[in-house]
Enzyme design. Structure first.
Site, PDB file in Angstrom:
ATOM      1  N   ASP A  13       0.859  -1.194   0.000  1.00 41.37           N
ATOM      2  CA  ASP A  13       0.000   0.000   0.000  1.00 41.37           C
ATOM      3  C   ASP A  13       0.891   1.237   0.000  1.00 41.37           C
ATOM      4  O   ASP A  13       2.073   1.174   0.371  1.00 41.37           O
ATOM      5  CB  ASP A  13      -0.915   0.040   1.236  1.00 41.37           C
ATOM      6  CG  ASP A  13      -1.887   1.229   1.183  1.00 41.37           C
ATOM      7  OD1 ASP A  13      -2.362   1.575   0.089  1.00 41.37           O
ATOM      8  OD2 ASP A  13      -2.159   1.821   2.240  1.00 41.37           O
ATOM      9  N   SER A  14       0.305   2.367  -0.380  1.00 40.38           N
ATOM     10  CA  SER A  14       1.037   3.629  -0.314  1.00 40.38           C
ATOM     11  C   SER A  14       1.391   3.975   1.134  1.00 40.38           C
ATOM     12  O   SER A  14       2.369   4.665   1.378  1.00 40.38           O
ATOM     13  CB  SER A  14       0.178   4.747  -0.909  1.00 40.38           C
ATOM     14  OG  SER A  14      -1.027   4.846  -0.171  1.00 40.38           O
ATOM     15  N   TYR A  45      -0.832   8.616  -2.420  1.00 42.86           N
ATOM     16  CA  TYR A  45      -0.766   8.427  -3.870  1.00 42.86           C
ATOM     17  C   TYR A  45      -2.001   9.046  -4.562  1.00 42.86           C
ATOM     18  O   TYR A  45      -1.980   9.284  -5.754  1.00 42.86           O
ATOM     19  CB  TYR A  45      -0.782   6.930  -4.217  1.00 42.86           C
ATOM     20  CG  TYR A  45       0.538   6.195  -4.098  1.00 42.86           C
ATOM     21  CD1 TYR A  45       1.635   6.732  -3.434  1.00 42.86           C
ATOM     22  CD2 TYR A  45       0.672   4.929  -4.675  1.00 42.86           C
ATOM     23  CE1 TYR A  45       2.827   6.015  -3.340  1.00 42.86           C
ATOM     24  CE2 TYR A  45       1.858   4.221  -4.589  1.00 42.86           C
ATOM     25  CZ  TYR A  45       2.927   4.758  -3.917  1.00 42.86           C
ATOM     26  OH  TYR A  45       4.102   4.044  -3.842  1.00 42.86           O
ATOM     27  N   GLY A  46      -3.074   9.207  -3.780  1.00 39.40           N
ATOM     28  CA  GLY A  46      -4.394   9.490  -4.365  1.00 39.40           C
ATOM     29  C   GLY A  46      -4.480  10.759  -5.186  1.00 39.40           C
ATOM     30  O   GLY A  46      -5.370  10.908  -6.017  1.00 39.40           O
ATOM     31  N   CYS A  76      -4.360  -1.404  -2.217  1.00 40.70           N
ATOM     32  CA  CYS A  76      -4.477   0.032  -2.437  1.00 40.70           C
ATOM     33  C   CYS A  76      -5.328   0.226  -3.686  1.00 40.70           C
ATOM     34  O   CYS A  76      -4.979  -0.297  -4.752  1.00 40.70           O
ATOM     35  CB  CYS A  76      -3.074   0.604  -2.650  1.00 40.70           C
ATOM     36  SG  CYS A  76      -3.044   2.346  -3.096  1.00 40.70           S
ATOM     37  N   ASN A  77      -6.429   0.938  -3.530  1.00 39.45           N
ATOM     38  CA  ASN A  77      -7.311   1.148  -4.689  1.00 39.45           C
ATOM     39  C   ASN A  77      -6.657   2.026  -5.734  1.00 39.45           C
ATOM     40  O   ASN A  77      -6.831   1.812  -6.935  1.00 39.45           O
ATOM     41  CB  ASN A  77      -8.615   1.804  -4.237  1.00 39.45           C
ATOM     42  CG  ASN A  77      -9.493   0.849  -3.469  1.00 39.45           C
ATOM     43  OD1 ASN A  77     -10.345   0.193  -4.044  1.00 39.45           O
ATOM     44  ND2 ASN A  77      -9.279   0.739  -2.175  1.00 39.45           N
ATOM     45  N   THR A  78      -5.915   3.025  -5.273  1.00 37.94           N
ATOM     46  CA  THR A  78      -5.305   3.963  -6.222  1.00 37.94           C
ATOM     47  C   THR A  78      -4.308   3.212  -7.104  1.00 37.94           C
ATOM     48  O   THR A  78      -4.297   3.374  -8.318  1.00 37.94           O
ATOM     49  CB  THR A  78      -4.607   5.104  -5.451  1.00 37.94           C
ATOM     50  OG1 THR A  78      -5.537   5.631  -4.500  1.00 37.94           O
ATOM     51  CG2 THR A  78      -4.160   6.199  -6.381  1.00 37.94           C
ATOM     52  N   GLU A 161      -3.571   9.358   7.896  1.00 37.42           N
ATOM     53  CA  GLU A 161      -2.097   9.297   7.988  1.00 37.42           C
ATOM     54  C   GLU A 161      -1.583  10.191   9.122  1.00 37.42           C
ATOM     55  O   GLU A 161      -0.527   9.936   9.692  1.00 37.42           O
ATOM     56  CB  GLU A 161      -1.449   9.709   6.654  1.00 37.42           C
ATOM     57  CG  GLU A 161      -1.669   8.711   5.514  1.00 37.42           C
ATOM     58  CD  GLU A 161      -0.700   7.524   5.533  1.00 37.42           C
ATOM     59  OE1 GLU A 161       0.473   7.692   5.896  1.00 37.42           O
ATOM     60  OE2 GLU A 161      -1.141   6.406   5.182  1.00 37.42           O
ATOM     61  N   CYS A 195     -11.149   2.965  -0.701  1.00 33.46           N
ATOM     62  CA  CYS A 195      -9.777   3.338  -0.323  1.00 33.46           C
ATOM     63  C   CYS A 195      -9.487   2.588   0.962  1.00 33.46           C
ATOM     64  O   CYS A 195     -10.302   2.607   1.897  1.00 33.46           O
ATOM     65  CB  CYS A 195      -9.675   4.837  -0.099  1.00 33.46           C
ATOM     66  SG  CYS A 195      -8.075   5.326   0.583  1.00 33.46           S
ATOM     67  N   THR A 196      -8.354   1.917   0.993  1.00 35.17           N
ATOM     68  CA  THR A 196      -8.091   1.030   2.132  1.00 35.17           C
ATOM     69  C   THR A 196      -7.818   1.801   3.425  1.00 35.17           C
ATOM     70  O   THR A 196      -7.771   1.193   4.493  1.00 35.17           O
ATOM     71  CB  THR A 196      -6.920   0.083   1.804  1.00 35.17           C
ATOM     72  OG1 THR A 196      -5.788   0.863   1.392  1.00 35.17           O
ATOM     73  CG2 THR A 196      -7.304  -0.868   0.692  1.00 35.17           C
ATOM     74  N   HIS A 197      -7.650   3.099   3.337  1.00 34.79           N
ATOM     75  CA  HIS A 197      -7.509   3.900   4.558  1.00 34.79           C
ATOM     76  C   HIS A 197      -8.864   4.145   5.242  1.00 34.79           C
ATOM     77  O   HIS A 197      -8.914   4.410   6.438  1.00 34.79           O
ATOM     78  CB  HIS A 197      -6.924   5.280   4.232  1.00 34.79           C
ATOM     79  CG  HIS A 197      -5.446   5.294   3.991  1.00 34.79           C
ATOM     80  ND1 HIS A 197      -4.858   4.647   2.935  1.00 34.79           N
ATOM     81  CD2 HIS A 197      -4.435   5.907   4.672  1.00 34.79           C
ATOM     82  CE1 HIS A 197      -3.552   4.862   2.966  1.00 34.79           C
ATOM     83  NE2 HIS A 197      -3.270   5.622   4.013  1.00 34.79           N
TER      84      HIS A 197
HETATM   85  N1  DGL Z   1      -4.984   3.459   0.592  1.00 39.21           N
HETATM   86  C1  DGL Z   1      -4.886   3.769  -0.763  1.00 39.21           C
HETATM   87  C2  DGL Z   1      -6.153   3.517  -1.545  1.00 39.21           C
HETATM   88  O1  DGL Z   1      -6.799   2.569  -1.270  1.00 39.21           O
HETATM   89  C3  DGL Z   1      -4.219   5.032  -1.177  1.00 39.21           C
HETATM   90  C4  DGL Z   1      -4.388   6.232  -0.400  1.00 39.21           C
HETATM   91  C5  DGL Z   1      -3.436   7.279  -0.895  1.00 39.21           C
HETATM   92  O2  DGL Z   1      -2.228   7.031  -0.829  1.00 39.21           O
HETATM   93  O3  DGL Z   1      -3.896   8.325  -1.368  1.00 39.21           O
HETATM   94  O4  DGL Z   1      -6.510   4.188  -2.456  1.00 39.21           O
END
Ligand code: DGL
Length: 276
Positions: A13-14, A45-46, A76-78, A161, A195-197
């Site tokens: 993941d990011s 990363y988003g 990570c979805n992104t 974060e 988004c996994t966050h």
């Molecule tokens: N957790 C990641 C996702 O699922 C990325 C979040 C990010 O880095 O912006 O998209």
């Protein structure tokens, strides 16, 4: 030269978000070894461009392959939205066609018909994931009768974060954004946390959502899908070691990574620093 010996399953993941996926994967498949890599130094990363997310993700995947992983999950979805297809189609054939990289979007879309009653799907995700239209395309392919309303929530990942998930500021942004999403389609009955966050914001999300809207977090969905994949691909399962261990790598200072990661995983964690 990549090793042919079996190795751990790589989870990338990011930042911290992928830990929400790792936690559920470990619960379901505790027998395997895992190597988690968070690119915390370059998260989020988003809001980054397609090319940058692709380049960073490919570096991470190559790193995990070099550490002996044969199977890597982009938790990570992104990265799944912006890099997975190119890596699968253009990079894997020359790196090693027998290795696999899997993402989180397809398993999430696959189970939608079991969950929604009226076919009105809501999606909250990073600007990158929403702009990629990956969810829209997968839904159109698999469930042409469903509709999707999406909203990019650029404030949510920085809140997580920066350990602000439980603050009044988090509730403000979550309420504001979910109100905007529900205005786009008031009939949404199923909300994808794309988004996994975002599972770390589940408190404010539940407070802000209208009653009756169900929330899909991806941890359990991805864990079920991985278990099914390994069952169907015994050749890949045989290339994943089964010592029940987890190692954590971060591109940030491990002293900064460990306390928050320990909170997510509900157990003390120590991490090692790597450069990509
Ligand atoms: N957790 C990641 C996702 O699922 C990325 C979040 C990010 O880095 O912006 O998209």
């Amino acid at each position: 030269m990549l090793t042919t010996s079996p190795g751990p399953i790589g989870i990338f993941d990011s930042g911290f978000g992928g830990l929400t996926i790792l936690r559920d994967i470990r619960r379901q498949l505790p027998q395997y070894d895992y190597l988690f890599l968070g690119d915390n130094a370059r998260a989020p990363y988003g809001t980054r461009s397609f090319d940058v997310v692709y380049r960073f993700t490919l570096q991470a995947v190559n790193y995990l392959f070099e550490q002996g992983c044969h199977l890597v999950i982009l938790a990570c979805n992104t990265a799944s939205a912006k890099a997975l297809r190119t890596i699968q189609q253009c990079d894997l054939p020359s790196i090693d066609p027998s290795r696999r990289v899997l993402g989180v979007i397809r398993p999430t879309v696959e189970i939608l018909s079991e969950r929604t009653r009226n076919g009105h799907i809501g999606l909250v995700a990073t600007p990158g994931t929403v702009a990629s239209k990956s969810y829209d395309m997968e839904i159109a392919k698999m469930h042409p009768d469903m509709s999707i309303a999406s909203l990019a929530c650029p404030m949510w990942v920085p809140l997580v974060e920066n350990q602000e998930s439980a603050s009044p500021g988090a509730l403000y942004f979550v309420e504001r954004d979910l109100r905007r999403l529900m205005e786009r389609d008031p009939d949404i009955d199923t909300l994808i946390l794309g988004c996994t966050h975002y599972p770390l914001l589940i408190g404010p999300i539940r407070t802000a959502l209208p009653e009756g809207v169900q929330v899909l977090a991806q941890g359990k969905i991805v864990a079920d899908s991985l278990a099914d994949y390994l069952q169907r691909h015994s050749d890949m399962a045989a290339r994943c070691t089964t010592g029940g261990t987890v190692r954590y790598l971060t591109t940030e200072d491990p002293e900064r990574f460990a306390p928050l990661a320990s909170m997510f995983m509900d157990t003390p964690i120590s991490a090692s620093h790597i450069d990509l």
